[in-house]
Motif scaffolding. Structure first.
Motif, PDB file in Angstrom:
ATOM      1  N   LEU A  22       0.825  -1.130  -0.127  1.00 51.26           N
ATOM      2  CA  LEU A  22       0.037  -0.317   0.024  1.00 51.26           C
ATOM      3  C   LEU A  22       0.808   1.455   0.033  1.00 51.26           C
ATOM      4  O   LEU A  22       0.653   2.233  -0.774  1.00 51.26           O
ATOM      5  N   ALA A  23       2.043   1.098   0.656  1.00 50.31           N
ATOM      6  CA  ALA A  23       2.753   2.283   0.538  1.00 50.31           C
ATOM      7  C   ALA A  23       3.433   2.697  -0.683  1.00 50.31           C
ATOM      8  O   ALA A  23       3.649   3.955  -1.123  1.00 50.31           O
ATOM      9  N   VAL A  24       3.903   1.603  -1.313  1.00 51.20           N
ATOM     10  CA  VAL A  24       4.721   1.746  -2.831  1.00 51.20           C
ATOM     11  C   VAL A  24       3.538   2.443  -3.536  1.00 51.20           C
ATOM     12  O   VAL A  24       3.434   3.204  -4.494  1.00 51.20           O
ATOM     13  N   CYS A  25       2.141   1.695  -3.619  1.00 46.79           N
ATOM     14  CA  CYS A  25       1.131   2.206  -4.448  1.00 46.79           C
ATOM     15  C   CYS A  25       0.653   3.361  -4.055  1.00 46.79           C
ATOM     16  O   CYS A  25       0.205   4.145  -5.340  1.00 46.79           O
TER      17      CYS A  25
ATOM     18  N   ILE B 191     -10.825  12.546  -4.665  1.00 45.10           N
ATOM     19  CA  ILE B 191     -10.682  11.828  -3.397  1.00 45.10           C
ATOM     20  C   ILE B 191     -11.342  10.652  -3.184  1.00 45.10           C
ATOM     21  O   ILE B 191     -10.632   9.688  -2.938  1.00 45.10           O
ATOM     22  N   PRO B 192     -12.668  10.638  -3.254  1.00 44.79           N
ATOM     23  CA  PRO B 192     -13.190   9.180  -2.994  1.00 44.79           C
ATOM     24  C   PRO B 192     -12.890   8.456  -4.130  1.00 44.79           C
ATOM     25  O   PRO B 192     -13.045   6.864  -3.881  1.00 44.79           O
ATOM     26  N   ALA B 193     -12.496   8.805  -5.322  1.00 44.81           N
ATOM     27  CA  ALA B 193     -12.500   7.788  -6.552  1.00 44.81           C
ATOM     28  C   ALA B 193     -10.978   7.468  -6.106  1.00 44.81           C
ATOM     29  O   ALA B 193     -10.969   6.062  -6.522  1.00 44.81           O
ATOM     30  N   SER B 194     -10.208   8.127  -5.524  1.00 45.87           N
ATOM     31  CA  SER B 194      -8.751   7.500  -5.341  1.00 45.87           C
ATOM     32  C   SER B 194      -8.943   6.398  -4.300  1.00 45.87           C
ATOM     33  O   SER B 194      -8.479   5.184  -4.330  1.00 45.87           O
ATOM     34  N   ALA B 195      -9.723   6.590  -3.429  1.00 51.28           N
ATOM     35  CA  ALA B 195      -9.840   5.701  -2.357  1.00 51.28           C
ATOM     36  C   ALA B 195     -10.779   4.314  -2.636  1.00 51.28           C
ATOM     37  O   ALA B 195     -10.110   3.243  -2.451  1.00 51.28           O
ATOM     38  N   VAL B 196     -11.338   4.465  -3.717  1.00 51.49           N
ATOM     39  CA  VAL B 196     -12.082   3.442  -4.568  1.00 51.49           C
ATOM     40  C   VAL B 196     -11.140   2.480  -4.861  1.00 51.49           C
ATOM     41  O   VAL B 196     -11.217   1.081  -4.994  1.00 51.49           O
ATOM     42  N   ILE B 197     -10.122   3.010  -5.808  1.00 52.50           N
ATOM     43  CA  ILE B 197      -9.292   2.194  -6.560  1.00 52.50           C
ATOM     44  C   ILE B 197      -8.260   1.490  -5.399  1.00 52.50           C
ATOM     45  O   ILE B 197      -7.843   0.368  -5.857  1.00 52.50           O
ATOM     46  N   MET B 198      -7.781   2.325  -4.449  1.00 51.86           N
ATOM     47  CA  MET B 198      -6.824   1.592  -3.276  1.00 51.86           C
ATOM     48  C   MET B 198      -7.732   0.401  -2.601  1.00 51.86           C
ATOM     49  O   MET B 198      -7.197  -0.630  -2.492  1.00 51.86           O
TER      50      MET B 198
END
Length: 485
Positions: A377-380, A457-464
């Motif tokens: 997760l840190a790398v991504c 912001i929510p879109a980035s959270a979704v792909i994570m």
């Protein structure tokens, strides 16, 4: 001197100063890996890190055309004896760069032949007048096109079609006052162009670049089919989740666009029957894609570089006059091609001088004992943030060499790191400078930079979240465990 020029000069000098400071700095302490082995940072490695900072600053703030910054990368390596000129500039013609050029030629041929417009208008005829279905249809077509074209070319092709759709939606609002439908339409186009572009090697430059680094560092090949098997489900899950998210954030004011189907039917009729040029382009591209797919199962084709089928397609397009010398000179973004070349050169420079390994081990010591998922997760997350500020291929070139070295010490599957990084690099949802489709979408004047950022912001959270789910479910099923056995 105006403020803009002063700012430009400041960042030029900042990049040069950082390079010189690192180049002339005293010897840094050794990096010690978990087994106790010590790694010295050579003078060349120290200079490579300085060059990385110089290039990053110049790329981020665009103090000069990004392709010129890439040329500077090669020049500095030779001038300061970081690597021989032959090695530094050989990377500029790496097969990965030729693959990117071939994909641009294929995308250009699709656009010039009219195939993309034919597909888009037919989609509008099929989906009808329901605004939610129209948005979903637009997003699906956008994502599908990125499977065979660079996402920049797809965005350029889709933009005028979306303008037509928006005009029909506005009806009595000819001035084009921003609407929720317009925001969802153009922001969604930018987002899904990114999501679709991670599904195949043709979708964006960062895909073959990442595979190139992976092959260089591990000695293992990633085929066209392997890449799609691992990332296509990720990309399509992201497409549908983005659509659902935008339907919540920007629910259209109207349920239907009256007359859209008739307009699309009329525009499709203007294209006439499928002509010989469209048939020829479709056949050539299908043949090239078939060669890429068959590489995975035919031993004789495995030694053929993946750039060959696309370059062959490009040659055929010129021989048949689908493309002309004017297209080669004026419509191929050579500035972008040079960017990819420089990104490959700085990435290999960090690796070959030992700088990437030294940085990786130093970084590793900061997260010693961390769970492998924390590392992933840190790398991504780092790639996700970086790709919003600099070109995604540059973010890959900067991050992946370090991450691949770190993975071997933590026992993390390097394939997992590579695919996770590619997925994040393909979806910069926060800033306009993160990807060309973002900037193109902004030209619609339907949303502000702040609205784009807030939506991202929510879109980035979704792909994570999709990344975590894929890591524990789908990827192990298709033979990619998180940890090396």
């Amino acid at each position: 001197m105006n403020g803009q020029n002063a700012k430009r000069i400041f960042f030029i000098c900042l990049g040069v100063c950082l390079f010189l400071v690192l180049y002339y700095a005293p010897q840094f302490s050794s990096a010690v890996d978990p087994s106790g082995k010590s790694f010295e940072l050579s003078q060349q490695g120290k200079a490579a890190i300085g060059l990385f900072f110089l290039a990053s600053i110049w790329w981020v703030f665009e103090v000069t055309p990004i392709g010129v910054t890439s040329l500077m990368i090669g020049v500095v390596q030779a001038l300061f004896l970081i690597r021989p000129a032959k090695e530094a500039f050989r990377d500029f013609m790496d097969p990965t760069v030729m693959f990117i050029l071939g994909s641009l030629l294929v995308g250009l041929a699709f656009t010039k032949s009219g195939i993309t417009k034919r597909i888009a208008y037919k989609m509008l005829v099929v989906v009808g007048e329901d605004t939610r279905k129209i948005l979903l249809g637009v997003f699906i077509i956008t994502a599908l096109l990125t499977h065979i074209m660079a996402h920049t070319a797809v965005a350029a092709t889709m933009f005028p079609i979306l303008v037509t759709i928006l005009a029909l939606y506005n009806g009595d609002n000819p001035e084009g006052k921003p609407t929720k439908f317009g925001k969802a339409l153009f922001i969604g186009m930018a987002y899904t162009a990114g999501a679709g572009s991670i599904c195949t090697l043709l979708g964006g430059a960062r895909n073959p670049a990442a595979v190139g680094f992976y092959t260089e560092f591990t000695g293992k090949q990633i085929s066209f089919v392997d890449f799609s098997v691992h990332l296509a489900p990720f990309g399509w899950a992201s497409v549908f989740l983005i659509w659902a998210l935008l339907m919540i954030i920007y629910k259209p004011e109207k349920a239907k666009i009256v007359g859209l189907r008739e307009k699309a039917t009329a525009e499709y009729a203007k294209l006439g029957p499928i002509n010989s040029k469209e048939i020829f382009v479709s056949f050539v591209v299908a043949f090239a894609l078939a060669m890429l797919v068959l590489q995975a199962i035919i031993p004789a084709l495995k030694t053929m570089d993946r750039s060959v089928p696309l370059l062959l397609a490009g040659v055929l397009f010129f021989l048949s006059k689908v493309l002309s010398v004017e297209d080669l000179e004026k419509r191929i973004p050579w500035n972008i091609v040079l960017l990819f070349s420089g990104a490959m050169s700085i990435g290999f420079c960090l690796w070959q001088t030992g700088a990437a390994q030294w940085i990786a081990i130093k970084w590793l010591s900061m997260i010693a004992g961390a769970h492998w998922l924390v590392f992933l997760l840190a790398v991504c997350f780092l790639v996700l943030v970086m790709t919003n500020f600099i070109m995604n291929v540059a973010a890959i070139a900067i991050t992946l060499p370090v991450a691949l070295v770190m993975a071997q010490y933590l026992g993390v599957n390097p394939e997992l790191v590579m695919y996770g990084a590619v997925a994040m690099a393909g979806m910069p949802f926060l800033l306009l400078i993160g990807a060309a489709p973002n900037a193109m979408a902004y030209e619609s004047k339907q949303f502000t930079t702040g609205e784009f950022f807030v939506s991202g912001i929510p879109a980035s959270a979704v792909i994570m979240g999709v990344l975590v789910i894929m890591t524990f479910t789908y990827w192990p099923v298709v033979g990619m465990p998180a940890l090396l056995r």
